[in-house]
Design a protein around this motif. Structure first.
Motif, PDB file in Angstrom:
ATOM      1  N   GLN A 112       0.831  -1.204   0.000  1.00 24.90           N
ATOM      2  CA  GLN A 112       0.000   0.000   0.000  1.00 24.90           C
ATOM      3  C   GLN A 112       0.865   1.253   0.000  1.00 24.90           C
ATOM      4  O   GLN A 112       0.661   2.182  -0.800  1.00 24.90           O
ATOM      5  CB  GLN A 112      -0.923  -0.001   1.227  1.00 24.90           C
ATOM      6  N   GLU A 113       1.884   1.267   0.891  1.00 23.56           N
ATOM      7  CA  GLU A 113       2.738   2.459   1.022  1.00 23.56           C
ATOM      8  C   GLU A 113       3.522   2.725  -0.268  1.00 23.56           C
ATOM      9  O   GLU A 113       3.591   3.863  -0.755  1.00 23.56           O
ATOM     10  CB  GLU A 113       3.726   2.280   2.187  1.00 23.56           C
ATOM     11  N   VAL A 114       4.106   1.648  -0.834  1.00 25.89           N
ATOM     12  CA  VAL A 114       4.915   1.805  -2.052  1.00 25.89           C
ATOM     13  C   VAL A 114       4.019   2.212  -3.226  1.00 25.89           C
ATOM     14  O   VAL A 114       4.394   3.075  -4.034  1.00 25.89           O
ATOM     15  CB  VAL A 114       5.682   0.498  -2.364  1.00 25.89           C
ATOM     16  N   ALA A 123       2.785  -3.648 -10.550  1.00 25.56           N
ATOM     17  CA  ALA A 123       1.623  -4.525 -10.738  1.00 25.56           C
ATOM     18  C   ALA A 123       1.978  -6.003 -10.666  1.00 25.56           C
ATOM     19  O   ALA A 123       1.141  -6.838 -10.346  1.00 25.56           O
ATOM     20  CB  ALA A 123       0.965  -4.225 -12.077  1.00 25.56           C
ATOM     21  N   THR A 124       3.232  -6.338 -10.966  1.00 26.87           N
ATOM     22  CA  THR A 124       3.622  -7.750 -11.045  1.00 26.87           C
ATOM     23  C   THR A 124       3.993  -8.288  -9.670  1.00 26.87           C
ATOM     24  O   THR A 124       4.969  -7.849  -9.069  1.00 26.87           O
ATOM     25  CB  THR A 124       4.819  -7.922 -12.002  1.00 26.87           C
ATOM     26  N   GLU A 146       0.111 -13.211 -11.028  1.00 26.94           N
ATOM     27  CA  GLU A 146      -0.561 -12.612  -9.865  1.00 26.94           C
ATOM     28  C   GLU A 146      -0.210 -11.135  -9.831  1.00 26.94           C
ATOM     29  O   GLU A 146       0.963 -10.753  -9.990  1.00 26.94           O
ATOM     30  CB  GLU A 146      -0.101 -13.301  -8.573  1.00 26.94           C
ATOM     31  N   THR A 147      -1.219 -10.284  -9.629  1.00 25.55           N
ATOM     32  CA  THR A 147      -0.996  -8.845  -9.732  1.00 25.55           C
ATOM     33  C   THR A 147      -1.370  -8.106  -8.454  1.00 25.55           C
ATOM     34  O   THR A 147      -2.116  -8.612  -7.605  1.00 25.55           O
ATOM     35  CB  THR A 147      -1.817  -8.252 -10.896  1.00 25.55           C
ATOM     36  N   ASN A 148      -0.846  -6.890  -8.379  1.00 22.64           N
ATOM     37  CA  ASN A 148      -1.184  -5.952  -7.312  1.00 22.64           C
ATOM     38  C   ASN A 148      -2.584  -5.393  -7.613  1.00 22.64           C
ATOM     39  O   ASN A 148      -2.797  -4.720  -8.620  1.00 22.64           O
ATOM     40  CB  ASN A 148      -0.129  -4.839  -7.310  1.00 22.64           C
ATOM     41  N   ASN A 177      -4.865  -0.756 -11.694  1.00 22.36           N
ATOM     42  CA  ASN A 177      -5.883  -1.122 -12.680  1.00 22.36           C
ATOM     43  C   ASN A 177      -5.206  -1.298 -14.050  1.00 22.36           C
ATOM     44  O   ASN A 177      -4.988  -0.347 -14.792  1.00 22.36           O
ATOM     45  CB  ASN A 177      -6.965  -0.038 -12.761  1.00 22.36           C
ATOM     46  N   LEU A 178      -4.876  -2.553 -14.366  1.00 19.76           N
ATOM     47  CA  LEU A 178      -4.100  -2.835 -15.574  1.00 19.76           C
ATOM     48  C   LEU A 178      -4.875  -2.547 -16.852  1.00 19.76           C
ATOM     49  O   LEU A 178      -4.318  -2.037 -17.827  1.00 19.76           O
ATOM     50  CB  LEU A 178      -3.661  -4.311 -15.573  1.00 19.76           C
TER      51      LEU A 178
END
Length: 966
Positions: free
Chosen positions: A399-401, A438-439, A450-452, A456-457
């Motif tokens: 979340q922070e990054v 995202a990765t 699997e994504t973050n 929103n990709l």
């Protein structure tokens, strides 16, 4: 070969611009390498008075290749280097290597490594003593010699980094540590003292650092498998100097005008590797040193400029931080918000920016750019390492990054939009940041899996990626186009189907750009998109999706091969292969055009094969056409043959060694697929395939064997009519004699036994069995025994178990009984592979139930053989092998000969000669029932002589088959 003058002239000719002269010289050396003293003669040339430097280097390279090709001894094959020559080479090569200039030293060091792989330590236990003798610290020590010793040790020990753990590896590693670890540490401490002592002499200090670089590399190899006790006990003596080398000021040794990494950059880079390994693998022992190294490496990163000579150093330094931040017990080091902000701002973002050096690489050396960017080459780039660090930080602080980088993304996009022409690099960095954020998990096969969820990709694709992909000008902003294509490749497994279909259309259009990186990426994306699988394992993009665009797709793919620098572009050829595979039989209307284009390309590259990957995919493409057409349009095979055969003949006539294994596989596939037999050009070719010279090259053997099997399958009568049976049996005999090819001998013999007219080969069978048993007696290996048992089973199942018994007893009276006891009963459990085990089950069942002598003169073996067969059904495979066996893998070929490369689309499934028998257990039960009916009261008592557990299993087979023994 004693005539050094003649050898010198031949070596000169190997460097001649005249191709004919060069080939003739190479053939001469190839034929001379089995003469006595050949290797020693090459070494003598290195010290011969008056020899040209060019000849010396050529001699060193030739010697290394000679060792690579011939040092390994394979049972059943000629040993081209006598024991005396081996001893003399090992006695002299270390000293000779150390006295040689750099260009020769590198070649001899590699030769020592090759010899060491085979002989060290058992047959060369004084090697380390010879090396460490030069490592003693003294005031007059020759640092160039010491560097040579360490280069050799490095090439010898670096395999510890990737070999699988085994008892043999531990024994060798212990031997190395016992003899080398202490001298290495003494040398390290001596060199650390020299760093201070040579402060006023930069030239000498550089030599000291070059030695230290090699010490650090050897340190990495010796510590990779496990933390040795010696290094654990002396960890402080290593880590404190490592830290000193990271933090001390050696700016006077840094060449600011050079783009090449110097000794300071190299040693700090290697130390980053070393401490990253300790942080990952030995964190408990390393814990007290970690904070100091984090601080030192952090300071180094914030003070190192963007010069390309620092790339490996920066990359390894970032990788160290990435490896540390992923460990749960180190995560608090990065917990503070200002620390995260500082890492993102001062380390990650600067190293994600596209530099002028990257732009030069993109334009001037596209192959290298691609290798670094999408292939994941061994040398990590700054950007890749920065991406890894983002992922590492996201593991605990996602979340922070994400919040920190969201601000940067908006800022960079705003910068780009204000002036796209000047600020396109801002968008490039933005795409990299989003991709790395995202990765979460990815694989080479599927891309991101699997994504973050905070990114929103699909939205980013629509707003930022699609505009670059769909732009009408295919040459505008090429780096951004490459980024956009890479985005699709990366997230292909998680983006919706409609996005992938749209993207496929864009990629077809982008193939038209003459910018190498962009059309290569587009081809790569097409290949990857066609491989994406849905949850139900079907392909997301179907043949029906491709059909409307296939004409333009092929036109643009083959067109891209005409661009400068892309005539042998492996990504384009792989895409062609994948499109052919996807379309399968739908490709029929275009077959003539496609095969003509492929044949023309094959003719062109066969003149000078230089791109192995491209060539491999070229042959795969041809095979996909044969397979696709062969399923529904057999006459279409004739079109392929007519087009490809003239090129194949040229390749065979010119002996293009790199292509021969491929050509043999293609011919096998066409023979197996075509409607007609082996008439015409195929039969004209057959005698050439039996020439000994082809079988001398290990890389040809698997493909040639399969091709001969195809001939036997499609035209046994033609082989006999043309008097080629005896030469064919000669090939079998040659294959049987070697441990590395005996399995191929059994493949060929099994096919001949099954498919050749029996009256043609029966006369030769006694001699064949004599050879089989001789080899069994003189060189019995587990692999050979398995092949022997499978062959015996095929013979019994396809011909007659009684004929088998007569044949073997004709070799030697009562030999069949010995074979039952010592081979079938003893080793049946070792047979592996579903098809092979089924073959053995059927064959042994027939021996038990259809061979009267077995339940008459060999009755004592009957219960044991039945028990062994039940064990084959019910027990795990017996994987024990002889302690003294030295297995040679099919691909593990000696020397620098063309290794066998299996074409995936030319492969065939294991043939099941007993496909009519669905359940071997039921087959056994019914065969025993028939036998017991024919011999009432005799078979049941024999069955009951097996052990109780086996008897229970047997009773189950009988019950399931609904039969009962009388």
């Amino acid at each position: 070969m004693a005539d050094l003058a003649q050898l010198s002239e031949v070596l000169k000719c190997t460097l001649d611009n005249d191709n004919a002269k060069r080939k003739e010289a190479e053939k001469y050396l190839d034929s001379a390498d089995s003469t006595p003293n050949y290797g020693l003669s090459l070494l003598h040339l290195l010290t011969a008075e008056g020899a040209d430097d060019v000849v010396r280097v050529a001699a060193a390279i030739t010697f290394k290749n000679f060792v690579k090709k011939n040092w390994r001894m394979i049972e059943g094959e000629q040993n081209k280097i006598s024991e005396n020559d081996r001893t003399l080479i090992k006695t002299n090569i270390v000293e000779l290597m150390l006295k040689s200039p750099d260009s020769i030293q590198r070649q001899l060091s590699e030769a020592i490594s090759i010899i060491g792989r085979e002989d060290f330590p058992e047959k060369w236990n004084d090697l380390l003593g010879n090396l460490t003798g030069y490592m003693k610290v003294s005031t007059d020590m020759n640092l160039k010699v010491v560097d040579g010793v360490l280069q050799t040790a490095h090439s010898l020990f670096k395999r510890f980094r990737y070999e699988f753990k085994s008892q043999a590896l531990w024994v060798e590693l212990k031997f190395v540590l016992d003899h080398f670890a202490s001298p290495l540490l003494d040398l390290f401490e001596g060199m650390i003292k020299r760093v201070t002592e040579t402060a006023s002499n930069p030239t000498l200090q550089k030599e000291v650092f070059e030695v230290l670089v090699m010490i650090c590399k050897v340190f990495y190899s010796l510590n990779y498998q496990d933390l040795p006790e010696f290094f654990e006990d002396n960890i402080r003596r290593w880590m404190e100097p490592f830290h000193m080398l990271m933090v001390s000021d050696f700016s006077h040794l840094i060449d600011k005008d050079s783009n090449e990494a110097g000794p300071i950059e190299k040693i700090r880079s290697q130390i980053c590797d070393n401490v990253a390994m300790y942080a990952q693998k030995y964190d408990e022992e390393f814990q007290e040193y970690l904070p100091n190294f984090v601080q030192a490496i952090w300071n180094l990163l914030t003070s190192t400029d963007s010069n390309i000579k620092n790339d490996l150093l920066v990359s390894n330094a970032i990788q160290f931080l990435a490896s540390v931040c992923e460990r749960p017990h180190y995560k608090d080091i990065f917990k503070a918000e200002d620390t995260l902000q500082s890492i993102c701002q001062n380390v990650i973002v600067p190293n994600m920016m596209f530099r002028d050096a990257d732009e030069e690489l993109f334009e001037d050396n596209p192959e290298e750019y691609i290798r670094k960017d999408i292939e994941g080459s061994d040398i990590d780039t700054r950007r890749r390492s920065a991406c890894d660090l983002v992922r590492g930080l996201c593991k605990f602080y996602e979340q922070e990054v994400t919040n920190i980088f969201s601000a940067y993304v908006n800022q960079l996009l705003s910068q780009y939009q204000s002036n796209p022409q000047s600020n396109w690099k801002a968008k490039d960095a933005c795409i990299y940041i989003v991709t790395s954020l995202a990765t979460k998990k990815s694989t080479a096969k599927h891309g991101t899996t699997e994504t973050n969820q905070l990114v929103n990709l699909e939205d980013f694709y629509k707003t930022q990626i699609e505009p670059d992909l769909s732009a009408s000008d295919v040459d505008q902003y090429p780096v951004l186009k490459a980024d956009a294509i890479k985005y699709v490749i990366t997230f292909r497994s998680v983006l919706p189907r409609e996005v992938l279909l749209k993207s496929l259309g864009y990629m077809v259009n982008l193939l038209k750009t003459n910018i190498n990186v962009v059309h290569s990426y587009a081809a790569n994306a097409i290949e990857r998109l066609l491989m994406v699988r849905a949850a139900n394992t079907t392909n997301v993009i179907t043949p029906n999706d491709v059909l409307p665009i296939n004409k333009e797709l092929f036109l643009n793919l083959f067109g891209a091969l005409s661009f400068p620098g892309s005539s042998e572009n492996e990504y384009i050829m792989k895409a062609i292969m994948r499109v052919c595979t996807t379309l399968q039989d739908s490709i029929a209307p275009y077959i003539k055009d496609i095969i003509t284009s492929l044949a023309n390309k094959l003719a062109e590259v066969s003149k000078n094969p230089s791109k192995p990957q491209f060539n491999h995919y070229l042959f795969e493409s041809i095979c996909t056409l044969i397979r696709g057409v062969g399923k529904t349009n057999k006459p279409g095979i004739a079109v392929i043959e007519e087009t490809i055969f003239p090129v194949v003949q040229i390749i065979l006539m010119n002996d293009v060694t790199e292509f021969l294994p491929y050509v043999f596989q293609v011919l096998s596939l066409t023979l197996e697929t075509r409607e007609q037999g082996v008439q015409g050009p195929y039969m004209d070719l057959f005698p050439l395939l039996l020439q000994p010279v082809l079988w001398e090259r290990q890389g040809n053997v698997p493909a040639l064997t399969r091709l001969l099997q195809a001939y036997v399958k499609r035209g046994p009568e033609e082989i006999i009519k043309s008097n080629q049976l005896n030469p064919l049996l000669g090939v079998f005999q040659k294959l049987l004699a070697s441990r590395s090819t005996d399995h191929e001998a059994f493949y060929l013999l099994s096919t001949m036994t099954e498919l050749m007219p029996w009256n043609a080969i029966s006369e030769s069978m006694k001699q064949i069995f004599v050879l089989l048993f001789q080899r069994l007696q003189t060189s019995k290996t587990t692999k050979y025994v398995k092949g022997f048992i499978v062959y015996i089973s095929i013979f019994a199942g396809k011909k007659s178990p009684t004929d088998l018994q007569k044949m073997i007893d004709n070799v030697q009276p009562k030999l069949f009984g010995m074979m039952l006891e010592k081979i079938l009963v003893s080793d049946l459990q070792k047979v592996s592979g579903m098809t092979e085990r089924k073959i053995c089950a059927v064959g042994v069942t027939k021996i038990l139930t259809e061979c009267p002598p077995v339940f008459e003169m060999y009755i004592e073996h009957w219960p044991k053989l039945l028990e062994a067969l039940i064990g084959l059904f019910e027990l795990p495979q017996d994987e024990t092998i002889g302690a003294d066996e030295h297995f040679i893998d099919v691909e593990d070929t000696p020397g620098y000969q063309t290794a066998f490369s299996q074409l995936a689309f030319a492969s065939k499934k294991d043939a099941d000669p007993f496909s009519e028998i669905v359940c071997p257990k039921e087959f056994l039960a019914k065969q025993l029932y028939r036998l017991s009916t024919a011999h009432p009261g005799k078979i049941n008592p024999l069955c009951k002589a097996v052990n109780p557990e086996a008897l229970n299993f047997l009773q189950g087979y009988l019950t399931k088959a609904q039969v009962q023994l009388s």
